[in-house]
Design a protein around this motif. Structure first.
Motif, PDB file in Angstrom:
ATOM      1  N   SER A 188      -7.691   5.747   1.775  1.00 12.42           N
ATOM      2  CA  SER A 188      -8.273   4.912   2.841  1.00 12.42           C
ATOM      3  C   SER A 188      -8.718   5.793   3.998  1.00 12.42           C
ATOM      4  O   SER A 188      -9.825   5.631   4.534  1.00 12.42           O
ATOM      5  CB  SER A 188      -7.251   3.897   3.362  1.00 12.42           C
ATOM      6  OG  SER A 188      -6.842   3.038   2.339  1.00 12.42           O
ATOM      7  N   GLN A 196      -8.554  -1.318  -1.025  1.00 10.23           N
ATOM      8  CA  GLN A 196      -7.190  -1.818  -0.849  1.00 10.23           C
ATOM      9  C   GLN A 196      -6.949  -3.113  -1.608  1.00 10.23           C
ATOM     10  O   GLN A 196      -5.840  -3.348  -2.084  1.00 10.23           O
ATOM     11  CB  GLN A 196      -6.916  -2.021   0.634  1.00 10.23           C
ATOM     12  CG  GLN A 196      -6.931  -0.710   1.378  1.00 10.23           C
ATOM     13  CD  GLN A 196      -6.290  -0.821   2.733  1.00 10.23           C
ATOM     14  OE1 GLN A 196      -5.988  -1.913   3.196  1.00 10.23           O
ATOM     15  NE2 GLN A 196      -6.082   0.301   3.373  1.00 10.23           N
ATOM     16  N   SER A 197      -7.995  -3.933  -1.726  1.00 13.25           N
ATOM     17  CA  SER A 197      -7.786  -5.216  -2.407  1.00 13.25           C
ATOM     18  C   SER A 197      -7.633  -5.043  -3.920  1.00 13.25           C
ATOM     19  O   SER A 197      -7.198  -5.965  -4.600  1.00 13.25           O
ATOM     20  CB  SER A 197      -8.924  -6.190  -2.090  1.00 13.25           C
ATOM     21  OG  SER A 197     -10.113  -5.737  -2.679  1.00 13.25           O
ATOM     22  N   SER A 206     -11.782  -1.929   2.472  1.00 12.03           N
ATOM     23  CA  SER A 206     -11.037  -3.166   2.196  1.00 12.03           C
ATOM     24  C   SER A 206     -11.120  -3.523   0.711  1.00 12.03           C
ATOM     25  O   SER A 206     -10.159  -4.048   0.148  1.00 12.03           O
ATOM     26  CB  SER A 206     -11.493  -4.298   3.107  1.00 12.03           C
ATOM     27  OG  SER A 206     -12.464  -5.074   2.494  1.00 12.03           O
ATOM     28  N   PHE A 241      -2.810   5.074  -1.593  1.00  7.88           N
ATOM     29  CA  PHE A 241      -3.694   4.137  -0.887  1.00  7.88           C
ATOM     30  C   PHE A 241      -3.995   4.618   0.527  1.00  7.88           C
ATOM     31  O   PHE A 241      -5.137   4.571   0.978  1.00  7.88           O
ATOM     32  CB  PHE A 241      -3.087   2.731  -0.864  1.00  7.88           C
ATOM     33  CG  PHE A 241      -3.456   1.927  -2.074  1.00  7.88           C
ATOM     34  CD1 PHE A 241      -4.728   1.389  -2.185  1.00  7.88           C
ATOM     35  CD2 PHE A 241      -2.562   1.729  -3.105  1.00  7.88           C
ATOM     36  CE1 PHE A 241      -5.096   0.660  -3.299  1.00  7.88           C
ATOM     37  CE2 PHE A 241      -2.915   1.000  -4.228  1.00  7.88           C
ATOM     38  CZ  PHE A 241      -4.185   0.467  -4.326  1.00  7.88           C
ATOM     39  N   SER A 250      -5.393  -3.665  -5.138  1.00  8.11           N
ATOM     40  CA  SER A 250      -3.950  -3.751  -5.350  1.00  8.11           C
ATOM     41  C   SER A 250      -3.550  -5.086  -5.973  1.00  8.11           C
ATOM     42  O   SER A 250      -2.401  -5.272  -6.352  1.00  8.11           O
ATOM     43  CB  SER A 250      -3.216  -3.571  -4.023  1.00  8.11           C
ATOM     44  OG  SER A 250      -3.607  -4.571  -3.118  1.00  8.11           O
ATOM     45  N   THR A 274      -8.682   2.294 -10.798  1.00  2.00           N
ATOM     46  CA  THR A 274      -8.958   1.728  -9.475  1.00  2.00           C
ATOM     47  C   THR A 274     -10.385   2.054  -9.043  1.00  2.00           C
ATOM     48  O   THR A 274     -11.125   1.178  -8.594  1.00  2.00           O
ATOM     49  CB  THR A 274      -7.957   2.298  -8.450  1.00  2.00           C
ATOM     50  OG1 THR A 274      -6.642   1.964  -8.883  1.00  2.00           O
ATOM     51  CG2 THR A 274      -8.176   1.726  -7.081  1.00  2.00           C
ATOM     52  N   LYS A 294      -2.360   0.447   8.257  1.00  2.00           N
ATOM     53  CA  LYS A 294      -3.751   0.120   7.937  1.00  2.00           C
ATOM     54  C   LYS A 294      -4.102   0.550   6.524  1.00  2.00           C
ATOM     55  O   LYS A 294      -4.907  -0.086   5.860  1.00  2.00           O
ATOM     56  CB  LYS A 294      -4.671   0.823   8.939  1.00  2.00           C
ATOM     57  CG  LYS A 294      -5.808  -0.023   9.417  1.00  2.00           C
ATOM     58  CD  LYS A 294      -6.464   0.625  10.605  1.00  2.00           C
ATOM     59  CE  LYS A 294      -7.836   1.124  10.273  1.00  2.00           C
ATOM     60  NZ  LYS A 294      -8.433   1.884  11.367  1.00  2.00           N
ATOM     61  N   GLY A 295      -3.482   1.645   6.055  1.00  2.00           N
ATOM     62  CA  GLY A 295      -3.813   2.166   4.738  1.00  2.00           C
ATOM     63  C   GLY A 295      -3.058   1.510   3.596  1.00  2.00           C
ATOM     64  O   GLY A 295      -3.405   1.706   2.433  1.00  2.00           O
ATOM     65  N   THR A 296      -2.015   0.747   3.923  1.00  2.00           N
ATOM     66  CA  THR A 296      -1.218   0.127   2.856  1.00  2.00           C
ATOM     67  C   THR A 296      -1.724  -1.287   2.578  1.00  2.00           C
ATOM     68  O   THR A 296      -1.799  -2.093   3.493  1.00  2.00           O
ATOM     69  CB  THR A 296       0.265   0.051   3.269  1.00  2.00           C
ATOM     70  OG1 THR A 296       0.643   1.301   3.826  1.00  2.00           O
ATOM     71  CG2 THR A 296       1.149  -0.264   2.095  1.00  2.00           C
ATOM     72  N   PRO A 297      -2.077  -1.582   1.325  1.00  4.66           N
ATOM     73  CA  PRO A 297      -2.534  -2.932   1.001  1.00  4.66           C
ATOM     74  C   PRO A 297      -1.415  -3.956   1.239  1.00  4.66           C
ATOM     75  O   PRO A 297      -0.237  -3.639   1.063  1.00  4.66           O
ATOM     76  CB  PRO A 297      -2.856  -2.852  -0.492  1.00  4.66           C
ATOM     77  CG  PRO A 297      -2.992  -1.420  -0.800  1.00  4.66           C
ATOM     78  CD  PRO A 297      -2.113  -0.705   0.151  1.00  4.66           C
TER      79      PRO A 297
END
Lengths: 252, 243
Positions: A230, A188-189, A185, A226, A191, A44, B70-73
């Protein structure tokens, strides 16, 4: 279920159906799988870091092209940014994955069909990042008042010197919050990368899930990873921003 | 390894089929976006008010919940929600003795749920920011003329909150629209699914993705224009109203 739905359908006939037998969620299983899933975080990070660096480089080019209004290139850059911002990332990933080998073969005759999947994934994320970075950089440079450039000239500096010593440090400070949001972002993307076969956090979690027949435990593990990173990234950028502000105000 | 052959040529006929099929399913994508955003706006406003008034316990609980969301995709949220749904739907049907098969249930509500959860941190943050930008004196003035808190919110505060939050909300609308493309992975039929459907027969997927990209791009541009227009309009009304 059709091939293109990526076998994520978890309906009554799917392989994930065995989930409903036995325990639904087990903390014990989740804790056991956690180190294995955490270990694949490096994939990742690889995607995030390379995509950010390449995106930053291309983003600077895009920002310069648009700021100096280079004919033709400037219009192409505007269309490119509009496309990258207007279409879902998942579509961009697949268009790069299926389209890039064809485009390169038809344009320059190179066959990249057998290349590693990760190459296509990182390319897609980097191309997407370039558009967002380009806009962040352009916005940050525009945010520095014109007066600053004039002040630089009046002290006898050249354009290059003014940009490097006056404009750039202020633009960086303006860009940091947006850059932080963008990085979170992007993180997270990633994923979505498992859809093309990357063995990142989610890809690894799904492999473990399909072996044990219990997906919820590993999904929770992935969510914990995640959420933690984050929050850490957000805190890091908050710290950098505060520090930047202190340095900026200290100069007055 | 990419699964396309080199020396491949775009099948224009398939591209046309994919575009038609994708456009036919546009109502489902719009339904996902509109209902997802509507729920998210309602919940977001409530959450923002709870956090603005610092209601004990509930406020702290929501702050933690928002951080988790907010932290979970979005993709992970979608996978978890669909997993929980599919593992329990049979039990629910049996418990209530319903005469339906799981396959008959339209799963679009799962997509709506995930989209509303995905955008909720954004909407609540937009409303909270707008609430914080309102001068305290407005509340005092409202109470001074004898308004209840409910009346004050409805007639004085919320009409000012909406224009301030509008640019962020419009960005979130486009974000929700783009994120709606994810739900095809759990078998919900929308633009993405529709575009890929004709491709499954040919085992050529590039055309489908290009068609989906074209549809999403065109609509995103339209939505951005609409968003700018709305933002501009409400701002004018606000400044005229205050004169």
């Amino acid at each position: 279920m059709d091939r293109f739905t990526a076998n994520l359908w978890t309906g009554p006939n799917s392989s994930e159906r065995k989930e409903s037998m036995g325990e639904f969620f087990s903390l014990d299983r989740a804790v056991k799988a956690f180190p294995k899933i955490l270990a694949s975080l490096n994939v990742t990070f690889e995607i995030v870091i390379i995509a950010t660096l390449v995106g930053l480089l291309l983003g600077v080019c895009i920002a310069l092209i648009r700021m100096f209004r280079v004919p033709v290139l400037s219009q192409i850059a505007a269309v490119y940014i509009s496309f990258m911002r207007g279409t879902p990332l998942i579509v961009q990933l697949y268009v790069v994955y299926y389209g890039l080998p064809i485009l390169l073969y038809n344009l320059v005759g190179i066959n990249i069909n057998g290349w590693d999947k990760l190459f296509f994934i990182i390319t897609a994320y980097a191309l997407n990042e370039a558009a967002f970075m380009g806009e962040i950089i352009r916005g940050a440079i525009i945010a520095v008042p014109e007066l600053q450039t004039e002040a630089g000239y009046s002290t006898g500096m050249t354009y290059g010197q003014t940009f490097l010593h006056v404009i750039l440090p202020q633009a960086v400070r303006v860009a940091i919050p947006s850059f932080g949001v963008d990085l979170v972002s992007l993180f997270q993307s990633t994923s979505l990368a498992f859809l093309l076969g990357a063995v990142d956090v989610i890809g690894r979690a799904r492999t473990i899930g399909s072996n044990s027949g219990h997906y919820l435990d590993v999904y929770v593990d992935a969510a914990v990873i995640f959420i933690t990173f984050s929050v850490l990234l957000e805190l890091l950028f908050h710290f950098i921003q505060k520090r930047g502000d202190r340095i900026y105000h200290g100069q007055h | 390894m990419a699964s396309t052959e080199v020396g491949y040529e775009i099948n224009w006929n398939l591209l046309k089929l994919a575009l038609q099929s994708g456009l036919r399913n546009l109502p489902a994508t719009i339904e996902l976006t509109v209902f997802g955003m509507a729920i998210s706006l309602t919940l977001g406003l409530l959450v923002a008010l709870v956090r603005y008034y610092r209601l004990p316990v509930l406020s702290q609980f929501l702050t933690v919940l928002l951080t988790l969301l907010k932290g979970t995709p979005a993709m992970l949220m979608l996978m978890m929600v669909s997993l929980i749904y599919s593992s329990n739907i049979m039990k629910i049907i049996q418990y209530f003795n319903l005469n339906i098969k799981p396959a008959d249930i339209n799963m679009i509500f799962l997509g709506i749920l995930v989209l509303s959860l995905f955008t909720m941190p954004g909407t609540s943050e937009a409303f909270r920011g707008a609430l914080l930008s309102i001068d305290k004196i407005q509340f005092e003035a409202g109470y001074a003329v004898g308004l209840t808190t409910g009346q004050l919110l409805r007639t004085v505060i919320i009409p000012q909150v909406i224009p301030t939050a509008m640019p962020m909300l419009m960005n979130l609308l486009v974000a929700a629209f783009k994120a709606s493309a994810l739900v095809y992975t759990i078998g919900i039929v929308e633009v993405m699914y529709g575009s890929l459907e004709p491709c499954a027969q040919y085992y050529q997927y590039l055309e489908g993705y290009i068609a989906a990209a074209a549809i999403f791009w065109a609509l995103s541009i339209l939505m951005t224009c609409f968003g700018n227009w709305v933002t501009h309009t409400v701002r004018i009304e606000k400044s005229e109203g205050s004169v």
